[in-house]
Scaffold this motif. Sequence first.
Motif, PDB file in Angstrom:
ATOM      1  N   GLY A 249       0.797  -1.221   0.000  1.00  0.00           N
ATOM      2  CA  GLY A 249       0.000   0.000   0.000  1.00  0.00           C
ATOM      3  C   GLY A 249       0.826   1.266   0.000  1.00  0.00           C
ATOM      4  O   GLY A 249       0.362   2.317   0.446  1.00  0.00           O
ATOM      5  N   ASP A 250       2.032   1.197  -0.539  1.00  0.00           N
ATOM      6  CA  ASP A 250       2.957   2.332  -0.562  1.00  0.00           C
ATOM      7  C   ASP A 250       3.023   2.859  -1.995  1.00  0.00           C
ATOM      8  O   ASP A 250       3.823   2.388  -2.811  1.00  0.00           O
ATOM      9  CB  ASP A 250       4.330   1.864  -0.080  1.00  0.00           C
ATOM     10  N   ALA A 256       7.608   3.714  -8.315  1.00  0.00           N
ATOM     11  CA  ALA A 256       9.047   3.826  -8.617  1.00  0.00           C
ATOM     12  C   ALA A 256       9.615   2.504  -9.130  1.00  0.00           C
ATOM     13  O   ALA A 256      10.792   2.427  -9.486  1.00  0.00           O
ATOM     14  CB  ALA A 256       9.810   4.275  -7.375  1.00  0.00           C
ATOM     15  N   GLN A 257       8.782   1.459  -9.169  1.00  0.00           N
ATOM     16  CA  GLN A 257       9.299   0.123  -9.486  1.00  0.00           C
ATOM     17  C   GLN A 257       9.781  -0.025 -10.923  1.00  0.00           C
ATOM     18  O   GLN A 257      10.512  -0.963 -11.240  1.00  0.00           O
ATOM     19  CB  GLN A 257       8.235  -0.936  -9.177  1.00  0.00           C
ATOM     20  N   ASN A 258       9.380   0.890 -11.810  1.00  0.00           N
ATOM     21  CA  ASN A 258       9.896   0.766 -13.175  1.00  0.00           C
ATOM     22  C   ASN A 258      11.405   1.020 -13.230  1.00  0.00           C
ATOM     23  O   ASN A 258      12.069   0.632 -14.190  1.00  0.00           O
ATOM     24  CB  ASN A 258       9.154   1.689 -14.144  1.00  0.00           C
ATOM     25  N   LYS A 259      11.965   1.621 -12.174  1.00  0.00           N
ATOM     26  CA  LYS A 259      13.429   1.744 -12.117  1.00  0.00           C
ATOM     27  C   LYS A 259      14.068   0.368 -11.918  1.00  0.00           C
ATOM     28  O   LYS A 259      15.134   0.078 -12.476  1.00  0.00           O
ATOM     29  CB  LYS A 259      13.854   2.691 -10.992  1.00  0.00           C
ATOM     30  N   PHE A 325      -7.113   2.843 -10.701  1.00  0.00           N
ATOM     31  CA  PHE A 325      -6.466   3.968 -11.389  1.00  0.00           C
ATOM     32  C   PHE A 325      -4.965   3.999 -11.119  1.00  0.00           C
ATOM     33  O   PHE A 325      -4.176   4.349 -12.009  1.00  0.00           O
ATOM     34  CB  PHE A 325      -7.104   5.296 -10.979  1.00  0.00           C
ATOM     35  N   GLU A 326      -4.553   3.650  -9.929  1.00  0.00           N
ATOM     36  CA  GLU A 326      -3.126   3.608  -9.602  1.00  0.00           C
ATOM     37  C   GLU A 326      -2.374   2.706 -10.596  1.00  0.00           C
ATOM     38  O   GLU A 326      -1.250   3.009 -10.998  1.00  0.00           O
ATOM     39  CB  GLU A 326      -2.974   3.071  -8.176  1.00  0.00           C
TER      40      GLU A 326
END
Length: 508
Positions: A249-250, A256-259, A325-326
């Motif tokens: 839930g962060d 940022a995980q696409n980094k 949507f997230e």
Amino acid sequence: MKATVLAHADYSIAEIDPRLYGSFIEHLGRAVYTGIYEPEHPTADENGMRRDVIDLVREIDVPIVRYPGGNFVSAYNWEDGIGPKDQRPVRLDLAWHTSESNEVGLHEFSDWCSSVGTEMMLAVNLGSRGLDEARNFLEYANHPGGSYWSDLRIGNGRAEPFNVKLWCLGNEMDGPWQIGHKSADEYGRLAHETAKAMRSFDSSLELIVCGSSNAKMPTYPQWEATVLDHTYNEVDYISLHMYFDNKAGDTPNYLAQNKKLDDYIVSVSGVIDFIKAKKRSSKDVYISFDEWNVWYHSKEQDEKILKGNDGWPFAPPLLEDIYNFEDVLQVGLILNTFIRRSNVVRIACLAQLVNVIAPIMTAPGGEAWRQTIFYPYMFASRYGRGTALDLRVKSPTYEVADIGEVDSLDVAAVHDAEGGFLSFFVVNRSQTAIETAFDLQGFAAAPSIADYQVMTHADLKAVNSLEQMMEVAPRAGDGLVIDGASLAGTFPPMSYQMIRIKLQPAAQ
């Protein structure tokens, strides 16, 4: 907050392979049965395929679809899916603890691909089977006639060969969960010999060898090095898989995980370069990122079914993530990463296409609808064809534990020189609006805004459903101003944008 973006026509990354926007249909859950295939459905065509689903897939313009698995393929007998339907065997699928009727096989899937305007990307079983079955499958699919397997195909109603050019040599063979799991050396040897045999039939085939199932595997990246050491000169691509979740839930961390995805691609690209140098080879091998998506919403439900407490159900609702949507922002970020790495990632497959962690959902006997993630996928597939540009982006940043510093504004751009368009895909993953100035250099004079689509929502957890199919959908944007080589606008917090610029022909 403010950001700047420099786009220059001469600063390019690569010509994008349209197959970067591929997808995936596995015999898993309701992807096939009540997904693409439902003979009793009011919209079913003469082949039993749902026309409402066909229309939605055509809307995305999917260039290639991987089939029939996935984990399913590692114990699949392709022969079960050919011949008269009433003579096809029902099998137990060990991968997903379900039963498989084999009503849909190679012929039916090929006809469906033709109806949606896509190509097949077939996988061979290197788990429970091996080289012999792979070469027979290839002969059945691609030989014109005059041999046992090709004549069997003709007898089954298909006079012309399928002419499938893209073949996966198994699936996730590094995973202990896989039927027929192998060590890197075992798999590398088998894949090499299988590739040799398939190339003996047709040297122009494009072959994909299995890389790591994810970057957390204990064998990564040594797996890639070992497998490529065996297969480098016989294959064209190495496959990678990665799924994304926000179980904690962060949201800042999630977005940022696409980094991590980018780091994964760069690392495997380095392994490819190392083996190329080791082999003293002039040949290039690329990445096929043939499984990727958000996957976590449905896992508790799936675990109950997969424990086997319900026997061997037929086409149960497995992996039916309902996207919010997230997830729109996440999928937009992933696609942007692939565009920026299109020099090495030539093929990618969103997993999957219908019902199973998919942009399209169906109700058995009822309607089909677009999930939230349908839209960024559609925009990238339709407008992300051309040359990926090497942008210079200056953006505010934020820090994420275990990931590092990431730009608040994530931007990718594609120049379609033939059509005369420049497309930007923009994700603002911050909680603050970002005022952005674009400097367009080296393009034709007097550009204009051809289309501007925005996706925002007050609730990051908002979803589309059978009852509210358009709760999360794009709308026409406003506020962008273009003046010669300058484009300016303010992007709302937590938003996705597709901006399409029409470039005027240069004066003669």
